[in-house]
Design a protein around this motif. Structure first.
Motif, PDB file in Angstrom:
ATOM      1  N   GLY A   3       0.788  -1.235   0.000  1.00 34.28           N
ATOM      2  CA  GLY A   3       0.000   0.000   0.000  1.00 34.28           C
ATOM      3  C   GLY A   3       0.812   1.272   0.000  1.00 34.28           C
ATOM      4  N   LEU A   4       2.123   1.164  -0.135  1.00 34.17           N
ATOM      5  CA  LEU A   4       2.976   2.349  -0.151  1.00 34.17           C
ATOM      6  C   LEU A   4       3.206   2.796  -1.596  1.00 34.17           C
ATOM      7  CD1 LEU A   4       5.460   1.167   2.601  1.00 34.17           C
ATOM      8  CD2 LEU A   4       3.606   2.804   2.864  1.00 34.17           C
ATOM      9  N   VAL A   5       4.012   3.841  -1.785  1.00 31.37           N
ATOM     10  CA  VAL A   5       4.253   4.376  -3.120  1.00 31.37           C
ATOM     11  C   VAL A   5       4.951   3.334  -3.985  1.00 31.37           C
ATOM     12  CG1 VAL A   5       5.488   6.130  -4.443  1.00 31.37           C
ATOM     13  CG2 VAL A   5       4.352   6.755  -2.307  1.00 31.37           C
ATOM     14  N   GLY A   6       4.438   3.147  -5.202  1.00 28.40           N
ATOM     15  CA  GLY A   6       5.020   2.187  -6.134  1.00 28.40           C
ATOM     16  C   GLY A   6       3.947   1.371  -6.816  1.00 28.40           C
ATOM     17  N   GLY A   7       4.199   0.976  -8.061  1.00 32.73           N
ATOM     18  CA  GLY A   7       3.208   0.246  -8.830  1.00 32.73           C
ATOM     19  C   GLY A   7       2.808  -1.074  -8.220  1.00 32.73           C
ATOM     20  N   ALA A   8       3.794  -1.912  -7.866  1.00 32.42           N
ATOM     21  CA  ALA A   8       3.499  -3.225  -7.295  1.00 32.42           C
ATOM     22  C   ALA A   8       2.823  -3.083  -5.927  1.00 32.42           C
ATOM     23  CB  ALA A   8       4.785  -4.036  -7.155  1.00 32.42           C
ATOM     24  N   GLU A   9       3.284  -2.119  -5.143  1.00 31.89           N
ATOM     25  CA  GLU A   9       2.739  -1.906  -3.803  1.00 31.89           C
ATOM     26  C   GLU A   9       1.265  -1.507  -3.851  1.00 31.89           C
ATOM     27  OE1 GLU A   9       7.115  -1.520  -3.734  1.00 31.89           O
ATOM     28  OE2 GLU A   9       5.540  -0.708  -5.007  1.00 31.89           O
ATOM     29  N   PHE A  54      -0.746  -1.968  -6.501  1.00 30.88           N
ATOM     30  CA  PHE A  54      -1.450  -3.089  -7.133  1.00 30.88           C
ATOM     31  C   PHE A  54      -1.850  -4.120  -6.077  1.00 30.88           C
ATOM     32  CE2 PHE A  54      -1.905  -7.158  -9.103  1.00 30.88           C
ATOM     33  CZ  PHE A  54      -2.248  -6.964 -10.439  1.00 30.88           C
ATOM     34  N   ALA A  55      -0.890  -4.517  -5.247  1.00 29.71           N
ATOM     35  CA  ALA A  55      -1.139  -5.559  -4.247  1.00 29.71           C
ATOM     36  C   ALA A  55      -2.239  -5.143  -3.278  1.00 29.71           C
ATOM     37  CB  ALA A  55       0.149  -5.873  -3.486  1.00 29.71           C
ATOM     38  N   SER A  56      -2.218  -3.892  -2.843  1.00 34.65           N
ATOM     39  CA  SER A  56      -3.232  -3.453  -1.877  1.00 34.65           C
ATOM     40  C   SER A  56      -4.609  -3.332  -2.522  1.00 34.65           C
ATOM     41  CB  SER A  56      -2.821  -2.125  -1.230  1.00 34.65           C
ATOM     42  OG  SER A  56      -2.711  -1.098  -2.187  1.00 34.65           O
ATOM     43  N   GLU A  57      -4.681  -2.765  -3.733  1.00 33.94           N
ATOM     44  CA  GLU A  57      -5.970  -2.640  -4.429  1.00 33.94           C
ATOM     45  C   GLU A  57      -6.600  -4.016  -4.635  1.00 33.94           C
ATOM     46  OE1 GLU A  57      -7.821  -0.189  -5.488  1.00 33.94           O
ATOM     47  OE2 GLU A  57      -6.571   1.611  -5.582  1.00 33.94           O
ATOM     48  N   LEU A  58      -5.805  -4.941  -5.151  1.00 38.29           N
ATOM     49  CA  LEU A  58      -6.317  -6.270  -5.465  1.00 38.29           C
ATOM     50  C   LEU A  58      -6.697  -7.043  -4.201  1.00 38.29           C
ATOM     51  CD1 LEU A  58      -6.858  -8.567  -7.487  1.00 38.29           C
ATOM     52  CD2 LEU A  58      -4.448  -9.201  -7.260  1.00 38.29           C
ATOM     53  N   THR A  59      -5.814  -7.062  -3.212  1.00 37.23           N
ATOM     54  CA  THR A  59      -6.057  -7.845  -2.004  1.00 37.23           C
ATOM     55  C   THR A  59      -7.299  -7.364  -1.266  1.00 37.23           C
ATOM     56  OG1 THR A  59      -3.679  -8.250  -1.792  1.00 37.23           O
ATOM     57  CG2 THR A  59      -5.037  -8.662   0.157  1.00 37.23           C
ATOM     58  N   GLU A  60      -7.464  -6.044  -1.176  1.00 38.65           N
ATOM     59  CA  GLU A  60      -8.619  -5.519  -0.446  1.00 38.65           C
ATOM     60  C   GLU A  60      -9.927  -5.766  -1.185  1.00 38.65           C
ATOM     61  OE1 GLU A  60      -7.405  -1.542   0.800  1.00 38.65           O
ATOM     62  OE2 GLU A  60      -5.584  -2.456   1.636  1.00 38.65           O
ATOM     63  N   LYS A  61      -9.888  -5.765  -2.510  1.00 39.16           N
ATOM     64  CA  LYS A  61     -11.096  -6.099  -3.265  1.00 39.16           C
ATOM     65  C   LYS A  61     -11.405  -7.597  -3.171  1.00 39.16           C
ATOM     66  CE  LYS A  61     -11.751  -2.307  -6.470  1.00 39.16           C
ATOM     67  NZ  LYS A  61     -13.071  -1.996  -5.894  1.00 39.16           N
ATOM     68  N   LEU A  62     -10.366  -8.432  -3.256  1.00 35.72           N
ATOM     69  CA  LEU A  62     -10.575  -9.873  -3.111  1.00 35.72           C
ATOM     70  C   LEU A  62     -11.114 -10.204  -1.721  1.00 35.72           C
ATOM     71  CD1 LEU A  62      -7.363 -11.250  -4.855  1.00 35.72           C
ATOM     72  CD2 LEU A  62      -9.709 -11.747  -5.550  1.00 35.72           C
ATOM     73  N   SER A  63     -10.603  -9.523  -0.716  1.00 37.34           N
ATOM     74  CA  SER A  63     -11.055  -9.743   0.657  1.00 37.34           C
ATOM     75  C   SER A  63     -12.545  -9.454   0.801  1.00 37.34           C
ATOM     76  CB  SER A  63     -10.255  -8.864   1.620  1.00 37.34           C
ATOM     77  OG  SER A  63     -10.766  -8.959   2.932  1.00 37.34           O
ATOM     78  N   GLY A  64     -12.998  -8.395   0.119  1.00 38.97           N
ATOM     79  CA  GLY A  64     -14.408  -8.025   0.204  1.00 38.97           C
ATOM     80  C   GLY A  64     -15.321  -8.921  -0.606  1.00 38.97           C
ATOM     81  N   GLN A  65     -14.771  -9.583  -1.622  1.00 38.52           N
ATOM     82  CA  GLN A  65     -15.627 -10.344  -2.541  1.00 38.52           C
ATOM     83  C   GLN A  65     -15.582 -11.860  -2.360  1.00 38.52           C
ATOM     84  OE1 GLN A  65     -15.216  -9.106  -6.669  1.00 38.52           O
ATOM     85  NE2 GLN A  65     -15.029  -6.957  -6.105  1.00 38.52           N
ATOM     86  N   THR A  66     -14.462 -12.400  -1.870  1.00 33.55           N
ATOM     87  CA  THR A  66     -14.344 -13.866  -1.798  1.00 33.55           C
ATOM     88  C   THR A  66     -14.733 -14.435  -0.444  1.00 33.55           C
ATOM     89  OG1 THR A  66     -12.018 -13.763  -1.136  1.00 33.55           O
ATOM     90  CG2 THR A  66     -12.487 -13.858  -3.510  1.00 33.55           C
ATOM     91  N   GLY A  67     -14.666 -13.602   0.608  1.00 33.60           N
ATOM     92  CA  GLY A  67     -15.021 -14.082   1.932  1.00 33.60           C
ATOM     93  C   GLY A  67     -13.948 -14.918   2.608  1.00 33.60           C
ATOM     94  N   TYR A  68     -12.754 -14.986   2.030  1.00 37.42           N
ATOM     95  CA  TYR A  68     -11.661 -15.739   2.635  1.00 37.42           C
ATOM     96  C   TYR A  68     -10.930 -14.872   3.663  1.00 37.42           C
ATOM     97  CZ  TYR A  68     -12.302 -18.661  -1.560  1.00 37.42           C
ATOM     98  OH  TYR A  68     -12.815 -19.441  -2.560  1.00 37.42           O
TER      99      TYR A  68
END
Length: 379
Positions: free
Chosen positions: A15-21, A23-37
């Motif tokens: 979640g810090l400055v940088g493309g990969a950082e 990317f990882a936070s955007e994706l993980t937080e959306k997956l967390s909200g949608q998959t229930g895992y």
């Protein structure tokens, strides 16, 4: 019996400055909200507002430097072994994972072919960890952020191409559509001293040299010699003194505005105040700024070395430049987009391109891959 799935996500800085950082936070937080895992993030540093994600601090030994990648991989392995995780998704080179997102190209290729340097001890160690993951890490799926990244990865590693997918990063359109474009346009232009009628070109980067700012300035000098009016916003971090001098020598000094580093919200407002985006990178695995500019309705001009060319349709939403040193050719393409009648339809297609590449779209693709791997684990 229902068993809750525990997903491990690995990245040094979340979640810090940088493309990969990001990317990882955007994706993980959306997956967390949608998959229930249950999502567990293994990181050395993090920044988040997601209360549903569990964070685990991973040490890094950064001195001597060559231990950086090795130590992170070592401590991640120890922490993962202490837990019960049904899927490991890594955004960094570690020893083993079920999914590895390729935010970069193979490290050895990067050093030799892009940086054109000799391998340092740090480089050798990083390439070694990467090779361990690819060849011995039992990885089920490699996910490249662009076709360019995938192609280079398959040049370096002889693995089954079916194990390598391409999923481009996404964009959140709400960041753009919730703002009044005319109001933002007037406000930013007034702040930067730009006339409301002037065509505005924007470039955003944290590395001016790698992203080809010199070639852009040379091309703009050609336009200036033709008495074309424009303003050029350069946002981000780089050697401003060097490039200010270069702009003056090219006789375009008064037309170039260096803003320095800006936060995400300010950069979005600058996109909305601009008319087209340009980036002639020497190399870029994707280039999030290209998709962000499209979300603001900007046609783009990028080099063929930018992974985001996956999204660029020649003469439909922008242009792809093969020879970044051909200032006359680039000036011709910029001149076309300075014409509002030519630019308008390309701007509309650019926005539609962004609308088809949102983080929701990316999340659905990753969720399907998660499900396939989890199903294999159940067998």
């Amino acid at each position: 019996m229902f068993i809750m799935q525990n997903i491990a996500v690995v990245i040094p800085k979340y979640g810090l400055v940088g493309g990969a950082e990001q990317f990882a936070s955007e994706l993980t937080e959306k997956l967390s909200g949608q998959t229930g895992y249950n999502y567990h993030v293994f990181a050395n540093r993090w920044q988040t507002s997601a209360a549903s994600i569990i964070f685990h601090k991973v040490p890094i030994v950064s001195f001597p430097k060559f231990l950086t990648t090795i130590s992170f991989a070592y401590f991640v392995r120890r922490k993962l072994a202490a837990g019960n995780f049904t899927l490991v998704h890594s955004h960094e080179r570690i020893y083993a994972a079920d999914i590895f997102t390729l935010h970069g190209i193979p490290h050895r290729y990067w050093v030799h072919n892009v940086r054109r340097k000799k391998m340092s001890l740090y480089d050798l160690a990083t390439a070694w960890v990467e090779k361990k993951l690819v060849e011995e890490g039992n990885c089920k799926k490699f996910i490249a952020v662009s076709s360019l990244t995938k192609d280079i990865f398959l040049q370096e590693y002889r693995i089954n191409p079916d194990k390598v997918a391409v999923i481009n990063p996404g964009v959140d359109l709400n960041d753009y559509t919730q703002q009044n474009k005319d109001s933002v346009r007037n406000s930013i232009r007034r702040e930067l001293g730009i006339n409301i009628a002037d065509p505005v070109i924007i470039f955003a980067s944290m590395n001016f040299e790698i992203k080809g700012l010199d070639d852009v300035l040379f091309s703009l000098a050609k336009l200036k010699a033709q008495n074309r009016k424009f303003k050029f916003i350069v946002a981000g971090k780089g050697n401003i003194k060097k490039y200010t001098k270069m702009a003056k020598e090219a006789q375009i000094g008064p037309d170039v505005i260096f803003t320095g580093p800006v936060n995400k919200e300010k950069l979005i407002r600058m996109y909305l105040a601009s008319d087209l985006y340009i980036m002639l990178s020497k190399f870029d695995t994707f280039g999030m700024v290209v998709l962000e500019a499209m979300a603001a309705g900007l046609p783009v001009i990028i080099s063929s070395n930018v992974g985001a060319k996956d999204l660029v349709q020649e003469d439909k939403n922008g242009f792809i430049v093969s020879n970044t040193s051909d200032a006359d050719y680039i000036a011709t393409k910029i001149a076309l987009l300075l014409d509002e009648n030519i630019r308008r339809p390309l701007a509309e297609v650019a926005y539609q391109t962004a609308a088809q590449n949102t983080w929701d779209d990316v999340t659905k693709k990753y969720a399907a891959i998660y499900e396939n791997i989890l199903a294999e684990h159940r067998v």
